[in-house]
Design an enzyme around this catalytic site. Structure first.
Site, PDB file in Angstrom:
ATOM      1  N   PRO A 267      15.066  -9.538  -1.667  1.00 15.35           N
ATOM      2  CA  PRO A 267      15.543  -9.045  -1.162  1.00 15.35           C
ATOM      3  C   PRO A 267      14.759  -8.504   0.552  1.00 15.35           C
ATOM      4  O   PRO A 267      13.472  -8.078  -0.399  1.00 15.35           O
ATOM      5  CB  PRO A 267      15.691  -7.924  -2.197  1.00 15.35           C
ATOM      6  CG  PRO A 267      16.031  -7.815  -3.135  1.00 15.35           C
ATOM      7  CD  PRO A 267      14.925  -9.692  -2.841  1.00 15.35           C
ATOM      8  N   GLY A 268      15.417  -8.236   1.272  1.00 18.69           N
ATOM      9  CA  GLY A 268      14.335  -8.037   2.422  1.00 18.69           C
ATOM     10  C   GLY A 268      13.716  -9.028   3.321  1.00 18.69           C
ATOM     11  O   GLY A 268      13.160  -8.375   4.277  1.00 18.69           O
ATOM     12  N   THR A 269      14.674 -10.188   2.922  1.00 19.71           N
ATOM     13  CA  THR A 269      13.037 -11.865   3.613  1.00 19.71           C
ATOM     14  C   THR A 269      13.907 -11.679   5.026  1.00 19.71           C
ATOM     15  O   THR A 269      13.863 -12.065   5.360  1.00 19.71           O
ATOM     16  CB  THR A 269      13.316 -12.499   2.607  1.00 19.71           C
ATOM     17  OG1 THR A 269      14.184 -12.932   2.384  1.00 19.71           O
ATOM     18  CG2 THR A 269      11.637 -12.235   1.422  1.00 19.71           C
TER      19      THR A 269
ATOM     20  N   HIS B 172     -11.976   6.874 -13.773  1.00 17.78           N
ATOM     21  CA  HIS B 172     -10.911   5.698 -13.939  1.00 17.78           C
ATOM     22  C   HIS B 172     -10.650   4.727 -12.118  1.00 17.78           C
ATOM     23  O   HIS B 172     -10.842   3.683 -12.599  1.00 17.78           O
ATOM     24  CB  HIS B 172     -10.052   5.668 -14.138  1.00 17.78           C
ATOM     25  CG  HIS B 172      -8.286   4.939 -14.537  1.00 17.78           C
ATOM     26  ND1 HIS B 172      -7.866   5.012 -15.693  1.00 17.78           N
ATOM     27  CD2 HIS B 172      -7.622   4.308 -13.989  1.00 17.78           C
ATOM     28  CE1 HIS B 172      -7.165   3.897 -15.961  1.00 17.78           C
ATOM     29  NE2 HIS B 172      -6.912   3.521 -14.343  1.00 17.78           N
ATOM     30  N   GLU B 173     -10.489   5.274 -11.469  1.00 22.21           N
ATOM     31  CA  GLU B 173     -10.571   4.384  -9.963  1.00 22.21           C
ATOM     32  C   GLU B 173     -11.371   3.769  -9.825  1.00 22.21           C
ATOM     33  O   GLU B 173     -12.047   2.739  -9.648  1.00 22.21           O
ATOM     34  CB  GLU B 173      -9.668   5.157  -9.017  1.00 22.21           C
ATOM     35  CG  GLU B 173      -8.518   5.863  -9.219  1.00 22.21           C
ATOM     36  CD  GLU B 173      -7.737   4.544  -9.886  1.00 22.21           C
ATOM     37  OE1 GLU B 173      -7.041   3.463  -9.470  1.00 22.21           O
ATOM     38  OE2 GLU B 173      -6.501   4.863 -10.230  1.00 22.21           O
TER      39      GLU B 173
ATOM     40  N   THR C  20      20.598 -11.534   6.164  1.00 24.96           N
ATOM     41  CA  THR C  20      21.968 -11.074   7.097  1.00 24.96           C
ATOM     42  C   THR C  20      20.934 -11.501   8.447  1.00 24.96           C
ATOM     43  O   THR C  20      21.404 -11.428   9.390  1.00 24.96           O
ATOM     44  CB  THR C  20      21.438  -9.891   6.643  1.00 24.96           C
ATOM     45  OG1 THR C  20      21.281  -9.819   5.364  1.00 24.96           O
ATOM     46  CG2 THR C  20      22.706  -8.697   7.542  1.00 24.96           C
TER      47      THR C  20
END
Ligand code: ADP
Length: 639
Positions: A231-233, A449-450, A236
């Site tokens: 989707p979104g590539t 943690h990060e 349309t």
């Protein structure tokens, strides 16, 4: 979205049930229907009133009449020669007289003494002639006026029922939202990246321009193409660009618009759509999410309506004359569920892959969307493209827009690189959640943690450098995260790189254990990701010694979530679990070791992050080098 807007601006385009021709035909039908119905009502009324009049008359014989007359049982008679009858008025008391019934007898012109006999009996005698000439007013009043009134009422009723796909409209008639654009205004220039897909559809443009060129030589023209991708590539967008380049009308509707509760409605909508398209050929018909109707028919959960709709679509695709220049484009992100019959030559025989853009593609998409936005000279779109690996075109368009909104919020007139990076974060991790304030202890845990992730990333040479670390909570649920930017886009990952990635992912949890001696729920996402990588290494990439090159999993829904499906015996599955567990255990151990060896940089970096909440890649490396430097020195002194 764009599609709908453009049609809202031009309500004529939104046929909501067919183009002008169709609507005119429907109108004509309703006029004729009402005309016949009104005529029917008027004539039935006149017939009924005659019948009713008949039922209130009673005829008696002439001799009976003479008897009544002579017995003095009548009070008056009225001779009506034109109706050839004599109407009698009995004396109420003398006969079985029903006041609702008119008694009469036939007129007998040879009885010349009748008048005299009446006079003698003292009975009123009258003779009336009704005027037989019928005036126009009579006709108008008795036939035309009621007819017109009934006709008008019928027309109004009919309109009310069919309006907005009311009762009659919703069954059988196509009220699917077909959006028609006479000119899409989109060209191939607007579709960035997707070079291979564009190349595949260029041929279709030429064919729509000049179908004769192909038919003359005897070439069969393509009827349809299937655009496949996540989707979104830009599926349309690409379909619109084909219509825009060929300068032909663009019909679009979604597969789910066909399917309704009533069996047969979808099929009639398909017929309708093809009729409309044929009347406007050459044109492009775009069916989005075709899997809604095109699902394989041999699935266990059959659905009559969907199957009928699909059958109709198949037969229409076979039936229409491609030489007129109609091309059906359909989009899906689940090509594997489509019915094989849809994909055979003569239907959607071409499959065009519209995949996630690579680095170059992302850069081009960013450029296309940045064209309409005022950017600062220092903006480096390449850096943004590098930071957005795996992101699709619609996300990139969204990022540029978010950055512009951010710049306006900050009161700037141009978009800066910081705005763009912030918008990347917004799209990837959500907006900053200002009202969520972490307690001191939690903040400390999140920071360690990060930093654990980032430090191991820096220590593992094979992992990507760190761009930014933050412990500001975001709306998508993250309490903090490390943003990494690769130096270049990679298509292949070595086993070592994947192992390094596992170590990095598990380093957050390792840091918590090392510093606090306990663990939190914060590592759930890391664990999920690490497990799926480790599992893929064992089952798909042939990177485990135990199983060697055996393929144990296959991927379903490749263009959606890429769900892996196991293809092995239960015992093997249990062994796979052991193998995965072992990989994770080794990586976790390694992360712990690395962090324990670098405790000083870990503490210093975490302290900085707790204070500032955000740390850039440069600051990180500086603090790390300083701390690591001191460690080297102290080691040297000890030695
Ligand atoms: P899909 O149909 O594949 O789901 P769309 O075609 O609806 O995706 O894309 C949505 C939006 O994303 C487009 O309107 C466009 O703004 C942007 N977009 C997607 N891909 C591209 C691309 N390759 N080039 C430029 N814009 C793109």
């Amino acid at each position: 979205m764009e599609n709908q807007n453009s049609n809202q601006n031009n309500p004529d385009n939104n046929t909501g049930g067919g183009p002008d021709n169709n609507r005119r035909r429907n109108n004509r039908f309703s006029w004729i229907f009402c005309l016949v119905a009104a005529l029917f009502v008027v004539f039935s009324f006149s017939y009924m009133s005659k019948q009713m009049e008949q039922s209130t008359l009673r005829e008696i014989t002439y001799s009976e009449f003479i008897d009544l007359l002579e017995q003095g049982k009548l009070s008056a008679i009225e001779v009506q020669p034109d109706k050839e009858r004599i109407v009698l008025t009995p004396v109420t008391a003398s006969v079985d007289y029903n006041s609702n019934i008119t008694y009469y007898t036939g007129y007998f012109p040879y009885d010349t003494g009748l008048q005299q006999r009446c006079e003698e009996a003292g009975i009123k005698y009258a003779a009336t002639y009704t005027d037989k000439t019928v005036t126009i007013l009579d006709i108008i009043l008795s036939y035309v006026l009621p007819f017109v009134l009934i006709y008008v009422v019928m027309i109004l009723l009919f309109r009310m029922l069919t309006k907005n796909g009311g009762m009659m409209g919703s069954v059988g008639k196509s009220n699917a939202k077909v959006y028609v654009e006479k000119e899409t205004g989109v060209t191939f220039k607007d579709v960035a990246g997707q070079d291979e897909a564009k190349e595949s559809v260029t041929e279709l443009v030429d064919f729509l321009h000049n179908p004769g060129k192909y038919t003359r030589i005897g070439a069969k023209l393509p009827k349809g193409a299937l655009l496949v991708g996540p989707p979104g590539t830009g599926k349309t967008l690409l379909a619109k660009a084909v219509a825009g380049e060929a300068k032909v009308p663009f019909f679009s509707l979604s597969g789910s618009d066909f399917v309704e509760m009533f069996v047969g409605v979808g099929a009639s909508r398909v017929r309708d759509l093809f009729k409309q398209a044929q009347s406007q050929a050459p044109c492009i018909v775009f069916i989005d999410e075709i899997d809604a109707i095109g699902k394989s028919r041999d699935s266990h959960y059959g659905n009559d309506e969907r199957e009928q709709t699909l059958n109709q679509l198949l037969s229409e695709m076979d039936g229409f004359d491609a030489s007129k220049g109609i091309v059906i484009l359909a989009a899906t992100n689940r090509p594997e569920v489509l019915d094989k019959a849809l994909l055979r030559p003569g239907r959607f025989d071409r499959r065009i892959i519209v995949d996630k853009p690579d680095l170059k593609g992302r850069l081009e998409i960013l450029k296309v969307h940045a064209k309409n936005v005022l950017m600062h000279d220092s903006v480096d779109l390449e850096a943004i493209a590098l930071a957005t690996s795996g992101v699709v075109g619609s996300d990139l368009a969204n990022m540029i827009n978010e950055a512009a909104i951010l710049a306006v919020k900050e009161g700037r007139t141009v978009v800066t690189q910081e705005d763009l990076f912030e918008s990347v974060e917004v799209v990837v991790a959500g907006k900053e959640k200002k009202d969520r304030i972490l307690g001191t202890e939690e903040k400390k845990i999140v920071a360690y943690h990060e930093i654990g992730h980032a430090l191991v990333t820096a220590l593992e040479k094979k992992a990507e450098p760190v761009q930014k670390i933050t412990i500001v909570p975001r709306t998508m649920g993250t309490l903090g995260y490390v943003m990494q930017v690769p130096e270049e886009e990679k298509y292949l990952m070595s086993k070592e790189e994947l192992l390094a990635r596992l170590t990095t992912l598990l380093a957050g949890r390792a840091a918590e254990e090392l510093v606090f001696g306990s663990v939190t729920t914060g590592a759930s996402n890391d664990i999920e990701k690490a497990t799926s990588i480790a599992r893929a290494m064992v089952t798909q990439y042939g990177m485990s010694e135990k199983f060697g090159l055996m393929g144990l999993e296959s991927i379903e829904d490749r263009y959606l979530d890429g769900r892996p499906v196991l293809k092995c015996a239960d015992e093997t599955a249990a062994e796979i679990d052991h193998e995965v567990m072992e990989l994770l255990r080794i990586s976790h151990e390694k992360a712990r070791e690395l962090l324990a060896e670098n405790r000083e940089p870990l503490d210093k970096l975490a302290a900085f992050l707790i204070e500032k909440e955000t740390i850039s890649g440069k600051e990180f490396m500086q603090i790390y080098r300083e701390a690591a430097g001191t460690k080297e020195e102290s080691k040297g002194e000890e030695g």
